[in-house]
Design a protein around this motif. Sequence first.
Motif: not given
Length: 179
Positions: A82-110
């Motif tokens: 039988s369970i004498a005492s329940l487990p204790i949890y704490r919440e932890e939040s963090r930022q996570q990069i799902v898709t990294p920053r990218t650069d899209r290049w395209f040629e233009i008239p000079c």
Amino acid sequence: MIQASSPRRFLRLATALCGAVFLAACLQDQTVSEGGVIQGNGLAPAGAPPGTCWGKIPTPAVIETVTEQILVTPAKVNADGSIASLPIYREESRQQIVTPRTDRWFEIPCPPAFTVEFVSTLQRALQVRGLYSGEINGNMDATTRRAVLSVQTAAGLPSDVLSIETARELGIVAVPRTP
């Protein structure tokens, strides 16, 4: 020191100064950044041919917040299971990069090719396709930029800076021959 007697006068002076800096940078073949699009021979993607000009659309990273439950104190279990005492949890939040920053290049008239005649031709090409209803004046104004944005967004390039590919599709820049 420049003194402005009114906010409008200051804005006109600042605009003129920015225009002069842009023109000087183009004439010196330096990198210029305007409206999130970077132009000039000084900055180009790897392997870009010399003497070409490029635009860049930075795509921001996609970041999400991840929340996890971290076990602080495990549950205590009696000898009979039988369970004498329940487990204790704490919440932890963090930022996570799902898709990294990218650069899209395209040629233009000079910049040397971007003349009043070139922009007038662009305006006529957009007008014939029903995308531009403004005056044919040779100015790359807001109406012209909106029309360019409309054409390029439909082709998957969300920018109001004219790309070489769009200019070729509109028939205002020669298409190189394949050997």
